[in-house]
Design an enzyme around this catalytic site. Structure first.
Site, PDB file in Angstrom:
ATOM      1  CG  LEU A 517      -2.037  -0.988   1.280  1.00  0.00           C
ATOM      2  CD1 LEU A 517      -2.673  -1.023   2.660  1.00  0.00           C
ATOM      3  CD2 LEU A 517      -3.084  -0.627   0.234  1.00  0.00           C
ATOM      4  N   GLY A 518       2.014   1.138   0.589  1.00  0.00           N
ATOM      5  CA  GLY A 518       2.864   2.317   0.675  1.00  0.00           C
ATOM      6  C   GLY A 518       4.006   2.056   1.616  1.00  0.00           C
ATOM      7  N   GLY A 520       5.809   3.854   4.897  1.00  0.00           N
ATOM      8  CA  GLY A 520       5.831   4.915   5.888  1.00  0.00           C
ATOM      9  C   GLY A 520       7.212   5.041   6.483  1.00  0.00           C
ATOM     10  CG  PHE A 522       7.420   3.989  12.005  1.00  0.00           C
ATOM     11  CD1 PHE A 522       8.338   4.193  13.019  1.00  0.00           C
ATOM     12  CD2 PHE A 522       6.441   4.939  11.799  1.00  0.00           C
ATOM     13  CE1 PHE A 522       8.275   5.328  13.811  1.00  0.00           C
ATOM     14  CE2 PHE A 522       6.377   6.067  12.591  1.00  0.00           C
ATOM     15  CZ  PHE A 522       7.287   6.264  13.598  1.00  0.00           C
ATOM     16  N   GLY A 523       8.401   1.726   7.946  1.00  0.00           N
ATOM     17  CA  GLY A 523       8.504   0.532   7.125  1.00  0.00           C
ATOM     18  C   GLY A 523       7.336   0.410   6.167  1.00  0.00           C
ATOM     19  CG  ASP A 637       5.331  11.209  10.960  1.00  0.00           C
ATOM     20  OD1 ASP A 637       5.345  12.347  10.443  1.00  0.00           O
ATOM     21  OD2 ASP A 637       5.650  10.183  10.350  1.00  0.00           O
TER      22      ASP A 637
END
Ligand SMILES: *[C@@H]1O[C@H](CO)[C@@H](O)[C@H](O)[C@H]1NC(C)=O
Ligand SMILES: *[C@@H]1O[C@H](CO)[C@@H](O)[C@H](O)[C@H]1NC(C)=O
Ligand SMILES: *[C@@H]1O[C@H](CO)[C@@H](O)[C@H](O)[C@H]1NC(C)=O
Ligand SMILES: *[C@@H]1O[C@H](CO)[C@@H](O)[C@H](O)[C@H]1NC(C)=O
Ligand SMILES: *[C@@H]1O[C@H](CO)[C@@H](O)[C@H](O)[C@H]1NC(C)=O
Ligand SMILES: *[C@@H]1O[C@H](CO)[C@@H](O)[C@H](O)[C@H]1NC(C)=O
Ligand SMILES: *[C@@H]1O[C@H](CO)[C@@H](O)[C@H](O)[C@H]1NC(C)=O
Ligand SMILES: *[C@@H]1O[C@H](CO)[C@@H](O)[C@H](O)[C@H]1NC(C)=O
Ligand SMILES: *[C@@H]1O[C@H](CO)[C@@H](O)[C@H](O)[C@H]1NC(C)=O
Ligand SMILES: *[C@@H]1O[C@H](CO)[C@@H](O)[C@H](O)[C@H]1NC(C)=O
Length: 828
Positions: A517-518, A520, A522-523, A637
């Site tokens: 999906l994407g 971020g 953090f991973g 964030d």
């Protein structure tokens, strides 16, 4: 650069020529106006140049009416920045902006045209309007800038006094401080309009209301009803796009409307040719009854010299005194209370020659008819009166809530005002002159019948009423504190499902690229489907956390306990060797950024009510993290891509526990050498010093709100005057043009004051000093109420750009980070 342009022109031959040429009405980029030269409109009626008011030796750039011996200045450019010698020079710079230079070529005043013209020209029109236009636009009437948009103390024929709802431009008059100082004093005159309310105009002294004009009377000047005039034609325009008053001359005449602070009046003057002088045609306020709110709530000011103040029929003075001892500031109260919830117990009294009450607390629908209007009023317990919103008495509906303020009698008939009274008051009333209106004409039937029916029905009605009331209350607390109980998961012993690796691997088809999906901070995140059909989002945490297994599980359990309808739900965790994963519910509508920043579509993906709903939801989610959950979590964030939307477009904050999982420890605030966050959203103290607190989240929230309102990203925003969205918003705010912050696709809406409130709140959130920023608890209250808000101070990361040259050149604050979160370790 502007400076270069100036030097070039200083030695330009054209400039020398222009000083000796006579009566030109326009100049181009290489010409200028100085002391001694002027622009004269084509028909000779207006002149622009430098002048010194009264005995003052200060020099101002202004426009005055030319062909009268007694000079009347109608507009001033540098109102508060006089030039104290004859060095003033007006010219067009290379960007098409008009610039007034004073001593030592310092910029005293300038226009701020955003759209650069290939070749600009400035012209003084016969109307007295000074306009800048692109030469290629010819005489199309398209202006880059016009002085009529920025009135001083004078309204000329053809000028608009009012509010352009599309751009937020407010055109109002502000008086000179005194006859020698054109700087705005504290007396102003302008049209005001509350959310959904009917517009009206006020003369104010500072913030105090001084005189109110009801705009129902089409024939108004300074808002006062005026007899149809053979000399002037008036018009009041009220549409979704614009609200304004304007007038024009029907005959050859010279006139102007001026607001004067010294005498505290708005007056129309005309030039008297026979006895050469400025004659006063009329003025307001003029008589005692013009004084705002003189007779208190539900009182009216009358022509009766013995008793100027009287109560509206059906009301009596609240004050205990008699005759002259009555304290009218206390106003009037009802003789008989309204029944409200008992249907058919209230009726209306028809008043025909009153100045309509203050519409601050009113509501308008311009397409309802009078019957619908009446029903609308009866259906709301706080409604106290209604009228047709159309001045000619046909269609449209305006209703009032609460006390009726600032009413006076008029000589001529005004619009019909229907004031709500208790049925018994209407039945027993001995109305003289006022026309009584019954409910379907039945009030004249014996009251007992009505009462009997009502008593019989009242039980049923009451139940219905309480139900409705509850429902209303629930609606009301949408932003209140009352909703937490519904949201917080009650179960104490929450079992955190630990998913096994194979389950997750097969759900995500072995973390296939198609399911990604994407990515971020953090991973990466993958979409997956569990065997039972449930859709999930799997976040694979980057390996750098260095956290032990137990710590991780403890954190996951804590975070899984955070449950709120505006947080993405954590379903569980998964551990596979070194690797840790978090499993969330899947959000079908993706992240907020894809919905609000998508410019490829013609239509807005999300309208204003939804956006406001989203803003409020994010605020509640964040409030929950900050103070209402068992933990105090600082998100660190918050950004558009971390707000996900469920299938009903409810916002859900994601990634809210990650900072905690990765960093651990006390999150109440502190200092970190590991700055996680995203440029464009980070508070200055956090980005620069690593200091974080709930207030750094508030900052990010403020940015997010600005982005939602404007449909523009903070980072990457650029226009001539501002380096980023905050700077842009702050500038517009200070220039009194906050509406321009709002996405153009949203502006044409009935919720302008809600939008403006959001702009205001967002600016409070992004203030530079953390202690100046409100808490999320205050933010939630501010969004849900309409109380006064503090003035925002300078925002963080805003680079003041006062200098005119700087506005044209620099671009020094664009950081070049990419869109994803940055997570960097700083050596300390
Ligand atoms: C004009 O103003 C400047 C500063 O604004 C000041 O330095 C100068 O002395 C003034 N000149 C006169 C003649 O008052
Ligand atoms: C214009 O210049 C003249 C002559 O130098 C001077 O007397 C006058 O005060 C100046 N006017 C303004 C408005 O500066
Ligand atoms: C203008 O420039 C002159 C010469 O550079 C200087 O002496 C004077 O102080 C300056 N005046 C102002 C108001 O800055
Ligand atoms: C305001 O009115 C007074 C009295 O008529 C007049 O003397 C004064 O010049 C006016 N002020 C302005 C700024 O026109
Ligand atoms: C308006 O301005 C005058 C003079 O500048 C001042 O004396 C007065 O207190 C001000 N009034 C208000 C209401 O601000
Ligand atoms: C405005 O208010 C100030 C201070 O209250 C008062 O001195 C002044 O007279 C008022 N002006 C007018 C025009 O009423
Ligand atoms: C209110 O009074 C005016 C003037 O008498 C009349 O024209 C109008 O029809 C009345 N309205 C109602 C609803 O009776
Ligand atoms: C205004 O009234 C019309 C006609 O009754 C109705 O269709 C419309 O929804 C109303 N608008 C609002 C904002 O209530
Ligand atoms: C009555 O009007 C007030 C003011 O607009 C509004 O807040 C309230 O929700 C309305 N009540 C009903 C039942 O429509
Ligand atoms: C108000 O005045 C304008 C222009 O004179 C006119 O077109 C309009 O019909 C008037 N409206 C009413 C309600 O009289």
């Amino acid at each position: 650069m502007g400076g270069c342009g100036f030097l070039l022109i200083g030695t330009n031959l054209l400039f020398l020529l222009s000083t000796i040429s006579l009566a030109v009405d326009s100049i181009g980029p290489s010409q200028s106006i100085r002391n001694g030269t002027t622009l004269v409109s084509n028909d000779g009626s207006f002149e622009l140049g430098f002048f010194s008011p009264g005995s003052s030796r200060n020099s101002y750039l202004g426009i005055w009416i030319k062909n009268v011996p007694v000079r009347a200045v109608v507009w001033v450019a540098n109102r508060c920045k006089p030039i104290n010698d004859s060095s003033g020079t007006l010219m067009l710079d290379i960007t098409g902006n008009l610039v007034l230079f004073g001593q030592n070529k310092s910029v005293v005043w300038s226009t701020s045209i955003v759209k650069h013209a290939q070749s600009a020209t400035v012209q003084l029109l016969d109307s007295g309007n000074l306009v800048v236009r692109d030469v290629k636009d010819g005489n199309s009437g398209a202006y880059l800038w016009q002085s009529f948009d920025y009135p001083s103390d004078t309204l000329l024929p053809g000028m608009k006094l009012g509010w352009d709802l599309r751009t937020g431009l407010k055109r109002r008059l502000s008086a000179w401080k005194n006859a020698e100082d054109p700087c705005p004093g504290n007396v102003t005159y302008g049209i005001e309009m509350e959310l959904e309310a009917y517009p009206q105009a006020f003369i104010r002294n500072g913030t105090a209301r001084f005189y109110r004009s009801s705009l129902w009377n089409n024939l108004t000047f300074c808002g006062a009803p005026e007899k149809p005039s053979s000399r002037f034609a008036f018009n009041f325009v009220y549409t979704d796009d614009e609200v304004y008053y304007t007038y024009k001359h029907k005959v050859q005449i010279i006139s102007r409307i001026v607001l004067n602070q010294t005498i505290g009046k708005c007056a129309r003057y005309y030039w008297d040719d026979i006895d050469p002088h400025w004659g006063e045609f009329s003025s307001r306020p003029r008589e005692q009854c013009d004084q705002y709110h003189l007779c208190g709530a539900n009182g009216k000011c009358t022509f009766d010299n013995n008793q100027v103040c009287q109560c509206l029929k059906g009301f009596r003075p609240k004050s205990q005194g008699k005759g002259n001892l009555i304290d009218w500031s206390l106003g009037c109260v009802r003789n008989k209370p309204l029944s409200c919830q008992e249907k058919d117990k209230d009726g209306f009294l028809n008043f025909t020659s009153l100045k309509l009450p203050d519409t601050t607390h009113s509501w308008v629908n311009r397409s309802m008819n009078l019957d619908e209007c009446r029903a609308k009023c009866l259906g709301n317990c706080s409604c106290t009166a209604y009228t047709s919103s159309d001045m000619s008495g046909g269609t449209g509906c305006a209703i009032w809530f609460g006390d009726l303020l600032d009413i006076r009698e008029l000589v001529t008939a005004g619009p019909d005002l229907y004031v709500r009274l208790s049925a018994s008051e209407l039945a027993f009333g001995t109305s003289s002159g006022n026309h009584e209106e019954g409910n379907d004409g039945k009030w004249k039937t014996p009251l007992i019948v009505v009462v009997a029916i009502t008593v019989a029905l009242s039980g049923i009605l009451l139940v219905g009423y309480i139900r409705r009331r509850r429902k209303n209350l629930r609606g009301k607390t949408e932003l209140g504190e009352g909703d937490q109980s519904n949201e917080v998961e009650g179960k104490e012993n929450l079992e955190l499902p630990l998913f096994n690796w194979n389950e997750i691997a097969s759900a995500t088809e072995n973390f296939s690229t198609e399911n990604k999906l994407g990515e971020g901070g953090f991973g990466p995140v993958y979409r997956g489907t569990l065997p039972d059909g449930q859709e999930i989002a799997v976040k694979r945490l980057s390996r750098s956390s260095g956290q032990g297994l137990d710590e991780f599980m403890n954190e996951v359990v804590l975070i899984a306990k955070l449950q709120h309808r505006n947080l993405v739900k954590l379903l569980g965790g998964c551990i596979h060797g070194e690797e840790k994963m978090l499993i969330y519910e899947y959000m079908p509508n993706g992240s907020l950024d894809s919905s609000i920043f998508d410019r490829t579509r013609e239509e807005l993906l999300i309208d204003w009510p939804k956006r406001f709903h989203i803003i409020c939801g994010i605020a509640r989610g964040l409030l929950y993290l900050h103070q209402d959950s068992r933990l105090r979590i600082i998100h660190r964030d918050l950004k558009a891509s971390n707000v996900l939307l469920d299938n009903e477009m409810n916002p859900k904050i994601s990634d809210f526990g990650l900072a905690r999982i990765l960093v651990g420890g006390d999150q109440a605030g502190g200092n970190t050498n590991r700055v996680v966050g995203t440029y464009g959203y980070m508070a200055p103290e956090y980005a620069v010093d690593g200091q974080f607190s709930v207030k750094s989240d508030v900052f990010s929230f403020g940015i997010l709100v600005l982005e939602i309102i404007s449909g523009t990203k903070n980072k990457g925003f650029y226009n001539k005057n501002s380096h980023n969205l905050i700077g842009h918003a702050w500038r517009l705010w200070n220039e009194g043009r906050p509406l321009e912050v709002i996405d153009t696709g949203l502006r044409n809406s009935l919720s302008l004051s809600e939008m403006l409130r959001c702009v205001h709140v967002s600016l409070l959130c992004v203030q530079h000093e953390p202690e100046d920023r409100p808490s999320m608890a205050s933010v939630v209250i501010m969004l849900g109420s309409d109380g006064a808000l503090a003035q925002p101070k300078q925002p963080g990361f805003f680079i003041e750009n006062e200098s005119y040259e700087a506005g044209l050149s620099s671009n020094n604050q664009t950081s070049s980070t990419n869109e994803v979160s940055i997570t960097h370790l700083e050596a300390r």
